[in-house]
Structures are given as C-alpha cells and as structure tokens.
Design an enzyme around this catalytic site. Structure first.
Site, PDB file in Angstrom:
ATOM      1  N   ASP A 390      18.971  15.714  35.592  1.00 22.52           N
ATOM      2  CA  ASP A 390      17.750  16.468  35.336  1.00 22.52           C
ATOM      3  C   ASP A 390      17.086  16.068  33.940  1.00 22.52           C
ATOM      4  OD1 ASP A 390      15.385  17.960  35.063  1.00 22.52           O
ATOM      5  OD2 ASP A 390      16.310  19.555  36.323  1.00 22.52           O
ATOM      6  N   HIS A 391      16.159  15.174  33.920  1.00 21.93           N
ATOM      7  CA  HIS A 391      15.464  14.663  32.552  1.00 21.93           C
ATOM      8  C   HIS A 391      14.653  15.699  31.813  1.00 21.93           C
ATOM      9  CE1 HIS A 391      15.039  11.663  29.950  1.00 21.93           C
ATOM     10  NE2 HIS A 391      14.291  10.619  30.496  1.00 21.93           N
TER      11      HIS A 391
END
Ligand code: CAO
Length: 418
Positions: A390-391
């Site tokens: 998850d950036h």
C-alpha cells in the site's frame, strides 16, 4: 404612498422559541406575499415563515442562530400604496403585521448564505427536506424534483443519496460506469454458472481492496539453492511425522524476520488514514486455493514456531480450508499475507493487498538459472518474489529494501536463525 410595516413571528403552536436556521432575504429585496422570509427549527420540526404581504425589505431585525418566539420582530418591510391599501383592512385591526402561520412546505429559495439574495432559480422543498439536505451537505439544486410544480420531495433526496452512494462505493464503484449487459447468445452457445459463495464474497473484498489501495508491486529473485538443499535433507524427517515440508514454511519464517526488521509492514492504517497501527504479534495469512475459491486462513504467532510445526499447521489448515471447515476466526487477525503459486508455475504476478494489511507477498515457481558469480555463470535455484504494498504506507525505497532483505533471509537461512 409607501408605508413601513413591521413583520413579527406568528404563533408557533406548541413551540415557545425556535432557532433561526436560515434567512432568505436581505435589505432591499423585493418579496411577494408568501415568499419565505426565515426558516425556524425547533426540537420538533423546521418551519418556514412566509411574507404576510408583498414589498421591499427595509431592515432585518434578526440573524441566524437567534431564538425567536411569537411576536418577536423579524424585519420591516416597505409596502407600496397599492399594497398598503389592499391591506388597509387588516391594518386597522393591528398596527403591526404578523407573519402568516408557519408553512410546512412553502416556496424555498435555495442554499444562499444569510442575507444573500439567491442567484439560482427558485427551488421548492419542504423544511424537512431542506433540513435533511443541510445535515447531509447536499446541494438541492442537484436533486431531481418529481413533486408537483417541481417540488423536491423526500423520495427525491433519497434517490439522490442512493445514486451518489452507488457512484462512490456500490455497483460500479468510484464513479465508474457499470459493465454493459450483453446477450452473448447472439455470438454462440453459452452456459451460465453461478459463482460460489466464497467467490462472491472474496470478489467483493478483492474489488474493494483493488479500488481503495494504491498498489505498487516490487519484484525480486531469491537464491534458494542452499535453503532447498537443507529442506530436502529434512524432508525424510518430516515425512516420518506425516508432514509435507515445502518451501512455504521457510518463506513464512523469513517473512517474519523481515517484518521484524521493517515494522511498517506489520501494520494497518487507521480508518481515518492518519495513523499507523504497528503490531507486536506475527500472524501470517496464507492464500489457499480450494475448489470453491480462494480463502486466507491465518497461522498465528509464526515467530514462536519452528519450521516443522509450521509445515504441520500449513498442512492442517489447508486441508481444513479444502474441506470447507474453516471457522471465521481461522481467517481473522492476519498481519501479512503470502500467496504461493510456486507449486503451480508462473514467473511473477501482482497480488492484491489484503486490507487492513499493508503488504502481501506473491511467490512463484523456483527454477534453475545461470547466475554470474566469481567470473562465471553457475546454476542457482532462483525463487521469484512479488511484493505488493500500500503506497500510502510504504515508500518505494522501503518496499525495495524489504524485498531485498527477504531475499537475503531466504538465501541464507542462518540470518533468521540467530
Ligand atoms: N517453487 C518450486 N516448487 C514449489 C514452490 C516454489 N515456490 N512452492 C511449492 N513447491 C512445490 C512443493 O515443494 C511441492 O513439491 P512436491 O509435490 O514435489 O513435494 C509442490 O510444489 C506442491 O506444493 P503445494 O502447493 O502442495 O504446497 P505449498 O506448501 O507450496 O502450498 C498452499 C500450500 C495451500 C499455499 C497451496 O496448496 C495453494 O493453495 N496455493 C495456491 C494459493 C493461491 O491460490 N494463491 C493465489 C491467490 S490470488 O492472489
């Protein structure tokens, strides 16, 4: 000749005082009889106070948030001689003009700030509808009116909300158009098969995760030549205990060692997206392929268990999954998921993060590859790894460091034995 009249709050029935939540006119405005002057809201209802006569507003005597009751002065209004004459009869009875009784559904001039003349065309909606619209911050000019004379009804507001929800989170999601309905029989013979319950449920979660998580997938290859030599040397020992020792148990331990080194991966983003909840336990989810679809049972406290115990547990839980015997609690509390397709094949894939986790590891099939070492190519067993994260939580550099560290742990298992 023009005359100035005072307009007062009428009898509000059982309500002694009510708060002014909206003022629909300002000094200088021309109003017609029955135009809304102010809107009041009590504990029980909201109500519009309409103009008792036509004229030009001279001076407002109230402001938003004032609490008013019967007889309180709202404003003064200048009425023309003609209007004044029309109202002369009434005037004889009282010097002041009391606004008409509150109307449940009078005309509405929409969404202006107090003392601001509305610039939009007039909208018609009951006070209840307007209150709901205010509470949900809905611009009534966007609501399709279906009532008589273009009045916005409660159902219109409900339909507006339903449509808005379906655009953002429901069918179609994120405002995307829904898939077209196509009659495939026009192209040839077909058979229709219902999706299993598991497929339908996992589909909803996968779709949500795909839409909500800004994914990045980082690839790496781990040299597992020595790890595999060791595993094979232990296979006979495991088999005696009826345990199948596959690379997965080793990968789980290496993942936990890497999570310890990179705690941001053993975490969840808080619901408001402002905090990272770091976990001090190491529960690993393992994607299991079953005839009914994909399930992800969780193996707890992987940091406290040995390889053989993990291999046994993996065998037990995947059998349980395939026998449809998993309890909901078997699939809860995971920190990080491993999806291994290594027993099947493929060189890489992009797994979808399993919310509320922040990363997932995809494992593909190991194969012998020529690796250039000490001036020559030598055959090494290379394991393809795909790390999706998850950036919002993990930066690219951190993602790359994580997977390089993991590959190092797999290349030399002594690193996490220590
Ligand atoms: N490279 C090469 N061989 C591998 C391997 C890899 N990465 N991983 C496993 N193997 C080998 C095993 O050693 C085993 O070999 P033998 O039969 O010769 O002993 C064989 O492949 C089959 O292994 P397995 O799949 O039965 O066992 P596993 O521990 O690797 O995996 C499980 C268990 C439950 C994860 C797996 O059966 C499964 O269901 N995988 C699918 C998961 C899935 O669908 N993921 C996609 C989710 S979508 O993101």
């Amino acid at each position: 000749m023009a005359t100035i009249k005072e307009v007062h709050v009428p009898d509000l029935g059982n309500v002694a005082k009510a708060e002014i939540i909206e003022i629909s006119v300002k000094a200088g405005d021309t109003v017609n009889k029955d135009d809304t002057l102010i809107t009041l809201e009590s504990d029980k209802a909201s109500m519009d106070i309409p103009a008792p006569l036509a004229g030009v507003v001279k001076e407002l005597k109230v402001k938003v948030s004032d609490k008013v009751g019967k007889g309180d002065l709202i404003l003064t209004i200048e009425v023309s001689g003609e209007t004044a004459a029309t109202d002369k009869k009434a005037e004889k009875k009282e010097q002041q003009v009391t606004a008409q009784a509150p109307q449940p559904a009078p005309a509405k001039k929409e969404e202006q700030t107090p003392s601001q003349k509305p610039e939009q065309s007039d909208l018609y909606a009951s006070p209840i509808v307007r209150r709901l619209a205010r509470e949900f911050d809905i611009d009534l000019t966007r609501v399709q009116a279906t009532g008589p004379k273009g009045r916005i009804q409660k159902e219109d507001l409900q339909n507006y909300v339903k449509n808005a929800l379906s655009r953002t989170g429901g069918e179609g999601g994120m405002g995307l158009p829904t898939a077209p309905v196509i009659d495939f029989t026009q192209f040839g013979a077909i058979e229709t098969k219902s999706l299993s319950r598991i497929k339908r449920l996992t589909g909803i979660n996968l779709h949500r995760n795909w839409l909500l998580v800004p994914h990045v997938t980082q690839f790496e290859e781990a040299d597992i030549t020595e790890m595999e030599d060791f595993r094979k040397s232990q296979q006979a020992v495991a088999e005696k205990q009826n345990i199948k020792l596959t690379p997965l148990a080793f990968i789980m331990k290496a993942v936990v060692a890497t999570l310890k080194a990179f705690p941001n991966f053993n975490a969840s983003l808080s619901a408001n997206g402002e905090q990272l909840i770091l976990k001090k336990y190491f529960h690993i989810g393992v994607a299991v392929d079953t005839p009914e679809g994909l399930v992800v049972p969780v193996i707890r406290d992987v940091d406290k268990k040995g390889i053989i115990d993990l291999a046994r547990e993996l065998g037990d839980i995947s059998a349980k999954a395939r026998n449809k015997a998993l309890a909901p609690s078997d699939m809860q509390g995971g920190c990080f998921t491993i999806s291994s397709l290594g027993g099947i094949g493929g060189t890489a894939f992009t797994p979808i993060v399993n919310l509320p986790e922040v990363a997932i590891l995809g494992v593909s099939k190991a194969s012998k590859k020529p690796v250039y070492q000490n001036g020559q190519f030598i055959p090494r067993l290379m394991l393809p790894l795909s790390l999706s994260y998850d950036h919002r939580v993990i930066d690219g550099a951190e993602g790359a460091r994580f997977i390089v560290h993991l590959a190092g742990c797999l290349a030399d298992i002594r690193r996490w034995l220590l």
